[in-house]
Design a protein around this motif. Structure first.
Motif, mmCIF file in Angstrom:
data_model
loop_
_atom_site.group_PDB
_atom_site.id
_atom_site.type_symbol
_atom_site.label_atom_id
_atom_site.label_comp_id
_atom_site.label_asym_id
_atom_site.label_seq_id
_atom_site.Cartn_x
_atom_site.Cartn_y
_atom_site.Cartn_z
ATOM 1 N N GLN A 64 0.803 -1.211 0.000
ATOM 2 C CA GLN A 64 0.000 0.000 0.000
ATOM 3 C C GLN A 64 0.847 1.278 0.000
ATOM 4 O OE1 GLN A 64 -2.500 -0.700 3.444
ATOM 5 N NE2 GLN A 64 -4.131 -1.484 2.132
ATOM 6 N N ASP A 67 -0.510 4.032 -2.253
ATOM 7 C CA ASP A 67 -1.689 4.652 -1.649
ATOM 8 C C ASP A 67 -1.281 5.661 -0.580
ATOM 9 O OD1 ASP A 67 -3.512 3.268 -3.200
ATOM 10 O OD2 ASP A 67 -3.820 1.689 -1.720
ATOM 11 N N HIS A 68 -0.317 5.301 0.257
ATOM 12 C CA HIS A 68 0.136 6.191 1.319
ATOM 13 C C HIS A 68 0.785 7.448 0.738
ATOM 14 C CE1 HIS A 68 0.338 2.636 4.357
ATOM 15 N NE2 HIS A 68 -0.889 2.988 4.059
ATOM 16 N N SER A 70 0.204 8.790 -2.267
ATOM 17 C CA SER A 70 -0.795 9.652 -2.905
ATOM 18 C C SER A 70 -1.684 10.328 -1.871
ATOM 19 C CB SER A 70 -1.616 8.880 -3.936
ATOM 20 O OG SER A 70 -2.354 7.844 -3.353
ATOM 21 N N LEU A 71 -2.036 9.643 -0.783
ATOM 22 C CA LEU A 71 -2.813 10.287 0.274
ATOM 23 C C LEU A 71 -2.001 11.422 0.900
ATOM 24 C CD1 LEU A 71 -5.264 10.618 2.069
ATOM 25 C CD2 LEU A 71 -4.404 8.739 3.496
ATOM 26 N N TRP A 103 -8.906 13.233 2.564
ATOM 27 C CA TRP A 103 -9.379 11.847 2.473
ATOM 28 C C TRP A 103 -10.461 11.719 1.409
ATOM 29 C CZ3 TRP A 103 -7.834 7.232 4.184
ATOM 30 C CH2 TRP A 103 -8.733 6.172 4.096
ATOM 31 N N TRP A 106 -9.077 12.103 -2.090
ATOM 32 C CA TRP A 106 -8.290 10.914 -2.428
ATOM 33 C C TRP A 106 -9.208 9.739 -2.756
ATOM 34 C CZ3 TRP A 106 -7.255 6.399 0.724
ATOM 35 C CH2 TRP A 106 -6.254 5.574 0.214
ATOM 36 N N MET A 107 -10.257 9.545 -1.953
ATOM 37 C CA MET A 107 -11.201 8.454 -2.202
ATOM 38 C C MET A 107 -11.937 8.665 -3.533
ATOM 39 S SD MET A 107 -10.906 6.187 0.116
ATOM 40 C CE MET A 107 -12.392 5.219 -0.058
ATOM 41 N N ASN A 110 -9.604 7.675 -6.281
ATOM 42 C CA ASN A 110 -9.469 6.219 -6.371
ATOM 43 C C ASN A 110 -10.705 5.578 -6.992
ATOM 44 O OD1 ASN A 110 -6.861 5.953 -5.411
ATOM 45 N ND2 ASN A 110 -7.520 5.921 -3.295
ATOM 46 N N LYS A 114 -10.876 3.291 -10.401
ATOM 47 C CA LYS A 114 -11.521 1.969 -10.456
ATOM 48 C C LYS A 114 -12.603 1.938 -11.530
ATOM 49 C CE LYS A 114 -10.787 0.840 -5.612
ATOM 50 N NZ LYS A 114 -11.432 0.751 -4.305
ATOM 51 N N GLU A 182 0.855 1.836 -15.168
ATOM 52 C CA GLU A 182 0.753 2.168 -13.762
ATOM 53 C C GLU A 182 2.145 2.371 -13.198
ATOM 54 O OE1 GLU A 182 -1.203 -0.876 -11.598
ATOM 55 O OE2 GLU A 182 -3.168 -0.326 -12.319
ATOM 56 N N SER A 185 4.337 -1.457 -8.725
ATOM 57 C CA SER A 185 3.717 -1.913 -7.486
ATOM 58 C C SER A 185 4.275 -3.272 -7.116
ATOM 59 C CB SER A 185 2.218 -1.964 -7.627
ATOM 60 O OG SER A 185 1.841 -2.810 -8.675
#
Length: 185
Positions: A64, A67-68, A70-71, A103, A106-107, A110, A114, A182, A185
């Motif tokens: 992750q 994710d960390h 980008s947050l 938050w 960011w959500m 995401n 998706k 991407e 990862s």
């Protein structure tokens, strides 16, 4: 204090440098304390934003990690926006508001990613499924079929991964393709 004053609006004590505004100001520290992620081991680098960010970027190797990172970028952005709201509109935001805005943004990002991936996959697979049904219903077309090629490529310089799928008919003509790039990862 007047607009353009070099003293930080958040604490009124120090010069407002990039490092101070985003990482060292008591207001920024309150926000970082309230975040759902913590960057242990890089606090000593807060005097130089570039060094701090470079150390933070090494988290890409962790589970992750992207994710960390980008947050964290969204939190930095919201700290900046909160500072500007204070400077230009004289509005203050408590740490929870800043974190919630980061938050939520960011959500939302995401979810958009998706959704874009789902759309790409659905646009690719729906025509293939229709052709498979047509081929199975027509006995004269038994030699018809699809050939699927899958490829991946890793670019070490840009730390990105590309992958794709191409469907070709029995004559070797490409019918449909899908690809994505991407960060590693």
């Amino acid at each position: 204090m007047s607009k353009g004053d070099p003293i930080c609006l958040g604490c009124g004590e120090k010069l407002e440098t990039l490092e101070h505004l985003l990482l060292k100001c008591k207001k920024a520290k309150e926000i970082w304390k309230a975040t759902p992620i913590q960057w242990d081991g890089i606090q000593e680098l807060t005097g130089n934003f570039n060094s701090w960010w470079a150390a933070l970027s090494e988290a890409i190797q962790r589970d992750q990690g992207m994710d960390h990172i980008s947050l964290t970028a969204y939190i930095l952005w919201q700290i900046w926006k909160s500072r500007n709201d204070k400077e230009f509109n004289n509005k203050t935001h408590d740490p929870a508001q800043v974190i919630n805005k980061a938050w939520n943004a960011w959500m939302e990002f995401n979810e958009g990613i998706k959704k874009a991936r789902r759309c790409s996959i659905e646009q690719t697979t729906a025509p293939l499924q229709m052709e498979e049904q047509e081929a199975s219903q027509n006995p004269d077309n038994r030699s018809a079929g699809m050939h699927i090629r899958i490829a991946t490529k890793w670019n070490k310089a840009s730390k990105s991964i590309g992958y794709g799928i191409v469907a070709a008919d029995c004559r070797g003509q490409d019918v449909m393709g899908w690809k994505m790039r991407e960060n590693e990862s």
